[in-house]
Design an enzyme around this catalytic site. Structure first.
Site, PDB file in Angstrom:
ATOM      1  N   SER A  34      14.563  38.599 -20.531  1.00  0.00           N
ATOM      2  CA  SER A  34      14.385  39.783 -20.253  1.00  0.00           C
ATOM      3  C   SER A  34      12.954  40.150 -20.254  1.00  0.00           C
ATOM      4  CB  SER A  34      15.817  40.438 -20.626  1.00  0.00           C
ATOM      5  OG  SER A  34      15.416  41.481 -20.221  1.00  0.00           O
ATOM      6  N   ASP A  93      21.797  39.460 -11.152  1.00  0.00           N
ATOM      7  CA  ASP A  93      21.207  39.906 -12.585  1.00  0.00           C
ATOM      8  C   ASP A  93      20.895  42.087 -11.839  1.00  0.00           C
ATOM      9  OD1 ASP A  93      19.494  41.256 -15.185  1.00  0.00           O
ATOM     10  OD2 ASP A  93      18.309  38.784 -15.078  1.00  0.00           O
ATOM     11  N   HIS A 103      23.306  38.975 -16.613  1.00  0.00           N
ATOM     12  CA  HIS A 103      21.801  39.396 -17.163  1.00  0.00           C
ATOM     13  C   HIS A 103      21.691  37.947 -18.370  1.00  0.00           C
ATOM     14  CE1 HIS A 103      17.994  40.958 -18.472  1.00  0.00           C
ATOM     15  NE2 HIS A 103      18.425  41.679 -19.477  1.00  0.00           N
TER      16      HIS A 103
END
Length: 524
Positions: A222, A462, A490
């Site tokens: 991320s 996602d 995610h």
């Protein structure tokens, strides 16, 4: 400077001004590793599901970095590190594999309380993670009154953003300004100005040197993909292998980022609703027209019902807003969708026992083990301060944001059109950035032309980092290689969710040979 930050700040005088990555006052450090946890702490963490034997292997240390890399003779920060030593023979080890869990603001120290990756990677690498500056044990802080800000958001939640007058926007604008001013007062303008990713990357190169690695091997999840991509841009000669899972967009303002995320949340919700209708008995979305927003309308009915008669979890009321927040977080975890479908089915059929059971588990997953929280352990001085303020601080520092509340109103209006469920909240949350102190923004246009192959992993469903961002980053990086996972959730690498992804990416870290271009893996 808050108490937590002050503990991680030193003063260093008489140092040269050599830039990071070259010989200078911060080069050649030696990390003094020590056991992270004593017997009592191991027992407490094991009670939360951690493996005691794993915890006992973990070692902790610190590395010194300058607050301002252009003024290395000024304030110095201590960056907290954690290491799980490689398990293989010394002659077969490849050095350190540095990890970042994302955020910004997520603790890398806490990340390694649980194992990552398979046996081959753990055998070859010391797994190392760290709390970036301003996070956790590296000067973590709380600031800003989140309650006031959230209350201002709620006051406009039932009004179409385009219909909001300047008078109606004023309380929200005032709350966002006070939030930014309170953080500046609490931790100092200089500290906030140097929290951005460009400085985290400079810190990371000092960490790499202190670990004794000639070149960096790194896995970033991320927000960690921003760190990794920017590292390859700034320090290509010091880059060995980078895995960037759940790529973030690096060009847009925070309001623009929020708009993309609203669309991604809606996309993942649509995937969940279709899964629920096809796979779960009693799913409330069975027969709903996905193209006509049938699942959205049915969900809004369920939310309205729980607003009229809030449920309770151990005496804690759960209304529609709280339930939607929990559902939004559960979209991150594809492997738990069957359980989420069971909750919504119980709620739709007025199954009180099933609703209470599933809702308690969902609340626990989202907010932690509420039965273990003792109110006496909460510091009253921090009760109304935002413990996640570093998330806002880094995002505001990194990007150029509009300073006119009307720009956020326009973005919020677009968000409402993108998703009737998740709507404009993500946009309004960016408003403090309009009043944030000036900082060194992260560079844009990252291409890293001189870096070795870089693996970018994107998940089609996602909800937090849209798949289009992974495509964009892989295309933007001159040596980028995209790996696609066709499921949802995610980030996934190293979490035993997709062997199709894990095997070639493991091989890349071990050998430097990237997966074939365009590799696509089916939903596991």
């Amino acid at each position: 400077m808050p108490a937590g930050a002050a503990a991680a700040v030193l003063l260093l005088a008489g140092c040269s001004s050599a830039p990071p990555g070259e010989e200078g006052p911060f080069a050649g450090q030696e990390v003094r590793w020590r056991a992270c946890y004593d017997e009592r702490q191991v027992g407490e963490l094991a009670g939360w599901g951690a493996d005691a034997a794993w915890l006992e292997t973990l070692e902790c240390g610190t590395v010194a970095v300058p607050l301002d890399h252009d003024r290395p003779d000024g304030t110095v920060l201590e960056i907290a590190l954690i290491r799980a030593p490689a398990t293989g023979p010394a002659e077969e080890r490849l050095g350190s594999l540095v990890l970042n869990p994302g955020g910004p603001g997520v603790s890398g120290i806490e990340m390694l309380d649980f194992p990552y990756f398979g046996d081959e990677v753990r055998s070859a690498f010391d797994l190392v993670s760290f709390d970036p500056r301003g996070v956790g044990e590296s000067g973590g802080f709380a600031c800003g009154d989140r309650y006031v800000l959230d209350d201002a958001f709620r006051r406009v939640a039932d009004t179409d953003p385009e219909d909001l007058t300047d008078v109606e926007l004023q309380p929200l604008e005032d709350a966002a300004r006070r939030y930014a001013e309170a953080c500046t007062e609490a931790v100092g303008e200089e500290f906030l100005a140097h929290l951005g990713t460009v400085n985290v990357v400079r810190d990371l190169d000092i960490v790499r040197d202190a670990l004794g690695d000639e070149r960096l091997s790194f896995v970033g999840y991320s927000y960690g993909t921003h760190i990794g991509a920017l590292y390859a841009e700034m320090f290509p000669a010091n880059t060995r292998a980078l895995v960037l899972d759940g790529a973030v967009e690096t060009e847009l303002s925070n309001a623009g980022i929020a708009l993309d995320q609203v669309a991604a949340h809606q996309n993942t919700w649509d995937m969940f609703a279709a899964h629920c209708a096809a796979e779960a008995d009693g799913c409330p979305f069975a027969g709903a027209d996905p193209e006509g927003g049938g699942a959205d309308a049915r969900m809004q009915e369920l939310l309205a019902g729980i607003d009229r008669e809030p449920a309770e979890v151990e005496g804690i009321p759960v209304d529609g807003e709280t339930l939607l927040q929990m559902i939004g977080m559960e979209l991150y975890h594809e492997e738990s969708w069957d359980y989420l479908a069971a909750l919504l089915g119980a709620l739709a059929s007025d199954d009180g026992e099933g609703t209470a059971r599933h809702l308690g588990e969902l609340y626990d997953n989202t907010f932690g083990k509420y039965e273990d929280v003792d109110p006496e352990d909460v510091d009253p001085r921090l009760e109304h301060q935002d413990a996640n303020a570093v998330f806002t601080a880094v995002n505001c520092a990194d990007r150029a944001d509009p300073e006119d509340v009307a720009a956020y109103r326009d973005a919020a209006d677009r968000a409402a059109g993108l998703s009737p469920l998740f709507g404009p909240d993500l946009v309004w949350e960016q408003l403090p950035c309009a009043y944030w102190p000036e900082s060194e923004e992260a560079p844009t246009g990252i291409t890293a032309p001189d870096a070795p192959p870089i693996v970018v992993i994107g998940t089609v469903g996602d909800p937090a980092t849209p798949y289009a961002w992974a495509e964009e980053l892989a295309d933007q990086l001159e040596t980028g290689v995209l790996v696609t996972y066709e499921g949802a959730g995610h980030t996934l690498y190293g979490k035993e969710r997709s062997p199709c992804v894990d095997r070639p990416v493991d091989a890349y870290l071990l050998t430097g040979e990237a997966p074939r271009s365009g590799l696509t893996c089916p939903r596991a």
